[in-house]
Design an enzyme around this catalytic site. Structure first.
Site, PDB file in Angstrom:
ATOM      1  N   HIS A 161      -8.050  -4.559  10.014  1.00  0.00           N
ATOM      2  CA  HIS A 161      -7.741  -4.325   8.599  1.00  0.00           C
ATOM      3  C   HIS A 161      -6.459  -5.037   8.180  1.00  0.00           C
ATOM      4  O   HIS A 161      -5.581  -5.300   8.990  1.00  0.00           O
ATOM      5  CB  HIS A 161      -7.671  -2.824   8.276  1.00  0.00           C
ATOM      6  CG  HIS A 161      -6.462  -2.103   8.801  1.00  0.00           C
ATOM      7  ND1 HIS A 161      -6.533  -1.098   9.739  1.00  0.00           N
ATOM      8  CD2 HIS A 161      -5.141  -2.220   8.493  1.00  0.00           C
ATOM      9  CE1 HIS A 161      -5.313  -0.636   9.983  1.00  0.00           C
ATOM     10  NE2 HIS A 161      -4.453  -1.305   9.242  1.00  0.00           N
ATOM     11  N   ASP A 207      -8.318  -2.663  14.223  1.00  0.00           N
ATOM     12  CA  ASP A 207      -9.706  -2.806  13.775  1.00  0.00           C
ATOM     13  C   ASP A 207      -9.880  -3.972  12.813  1.00  0.00           C
ATOM     14  O   ASP A 207     -10.939  -4.147  12.215  1.00  0.00           O
ATOM     15  CB  ASP A 207     -10.206  -1.509  13.129  1.00  0.00           C
ATOM     16  CG  ASP A 207      -9.398  -1.094  11.902  1.00  0.00           C
ATOM     17  OD1 ASP A 207      -8.461  -1.844  11.515  1.00  0.00           O
ATOM     18  OD2 ASP A 207      -9.689  -0.028  11.324  1.00  0.00           O
ATOM     19  N   GLU A 256      -9.950  -1.128   5.197  1.00  0.00           N
ATOM     20  CA  GLU A 256     -10.611  -0.841   6.460  1.00  0.00           C
ATOM     21  C   GLU A 256     -11.901  -1.660   6.591  1.00  0.00           C
ATOM     22  O   GLU A 256     -12.367  -2.254   5.615  1.00  0.00           O
ATOM     23  CB  GLU A 256     -10.919   0.655   6.557  1.00  0.00           C
ATOM     24  CG  GLU A 256      -9.682   1.556   6.550  1.00  0.00           C
ATOM     25  CD  GLU A 256      -8.926   1.563   7.885  1.00  0.00           C
ATOM     26  OE1 GLU A 256      -9.019   0.577   8.643  1.00  0.00           O
ATOM     27  OE2 GLU A 256      -8.238   2.562   8.151  1.00  0.00           O
ATOM     28  N   ASP A 270       0.839  -1.198   0.000  1.00  0.00           N
ATOM     29  CA  ASP A 270       0.000   0.000   0.000  1.00  0.00           C
ATOM     30  C   ASP A 270       0.875   1.250   0.000  1.00  0.00           C
ATOM     31  O   ASP A 270       2.104   1.157   0.106  1.00  0.00           O
ATOM     32  CB  ASP A 270      -0.946   0.002   1.212  1.00  0.00           C
ATOM     33  CG  ASP A 270      -0.278  -0.513   2.482  1.00  0.00           C
ATOM     34  OD1 ASP A 270       0.931  -0.260   2.662  1.00  0.00           O
ATOM     35  OD2 ASP A 270      -0.957  -1.160   3.296  1.00  0.00           O
TER      36      ASP A 270
END
Length: 261
Positions: free
Chosen positions: A138, A136, A143, A67
């Site tokens: 991801h 979270d 996300e 990314d």
């Protein structure tokens, strides 16, 4: 999915590094997908030690970025291209020409996303993709509620992710970009082997939901349950909420040596 529970972060890094080294002995020109952040650093440090000791030849290896932040200027020290060059390519003595990644400073970001997805396919696909996991759940920067079929694209970061990453920007969340280019979950799942490394108690809840919970877009890492060759390496702290931890330990203890990572 195989779950390997190790004592600490250093042991996790060594375990993953040995698996990568075994792959490179079989496939010297393997395309390795690399992750950034603090979690994978022990992997790169262990690999560097192996290279220095002559335990693995990485001269033909290729590196693919997972990314990238959108909007950081070329050469910004916290752009993921800079981070990968600094933490992976240079310490391992790799040719910078062997490194591919998305262009987060492109004028046409959508076209840059499509071009990177195509480039990965043209390179023959990723042989081993190293992943971290966010608090979270991801993976990459997919996300919660990302499509499980998503391709490389632009995403907006949650405030939790920006807060988690502020430490790389002097603790100032306002310096953390709001948008990123990330390989999509569908893109990630095309890698031949997925290796997720997680360390620390703050990752325990996300690990438990990804490994033992239902496959759901609200926990993007749960998509690893769909992959035919996924390995999750966690330290004792990150494994602390796994209900099947004892089973995972017993399975790994009885694993035949020929199976490898």
């Amino acid at each position: 999915m195989e779950v390997i529970i190790v004592q600490d972060a250093a042991a996790g890094g060594e375990t993953v590094a040995q698996g990568i080294a075994a792959l490179l002995r079989r496939t010297p020109a393997a395309l390795l997908g690399v992750a950034t952040g603090s979690t994978p650093l022990p992997v790169y440090q262990a690999l560097a030690s192996l290279v220095r000791a002559g335990g693995v030849d990485m001269s033909a290896a290729r590196i693919a970025q997972l990314d990238e932040y959108v909007g950081l200027p070329q050469g910004h020290p916290e752009s993921y291209r800079s981070v990968v060059l600094r933490e992976v390519v240079e310490p391992l003595g790799l040719d910078p020409a062997s490194f591919m990644g998305p262009d987060g400073s492109a004028e046409d970001v959508r076209a840059a996303c499509e071009a990177y997805d195509a480039a990965l396919a043209a390179a023959g696909g990723v042989d081993l993709q190293l992943l971290g996991i966010g608090t979270d759940g991801h993976i990459g920067f997919n996300e919660p509620c990302s499509s499980l079929a998503s391709r490389t694209r632009i995403k907006t970061l949650t405030e939790q992710t920006r807060a988690d990453n502020a430490r790389f920007f002097g603790g100032d969340i306002e310096q953390v970009p709001r948008h990123v280019i990330t390989q999509g979950i569908g893109t990630i799942l095309e890698a031949r082997h997925l290796v997720l490394l997680a360390t620390g108690e703050n990752k325990a809840d996300a690990v438990a939901r990804a490994v033992e919970g239902p496959v759901a877009s609200v926990v993007p890492a749960s998509a690893l349950q769909l992959h035919p060759h996924a390995t999750v390496v966690v330290d004792e702290a990150a494994a602390s909420k796994l209900r099947l931890a004892d089973y995972f330990r017993a399975t790994y203890a009885a694993k035949p040596a020929w199976q490898g990572l």
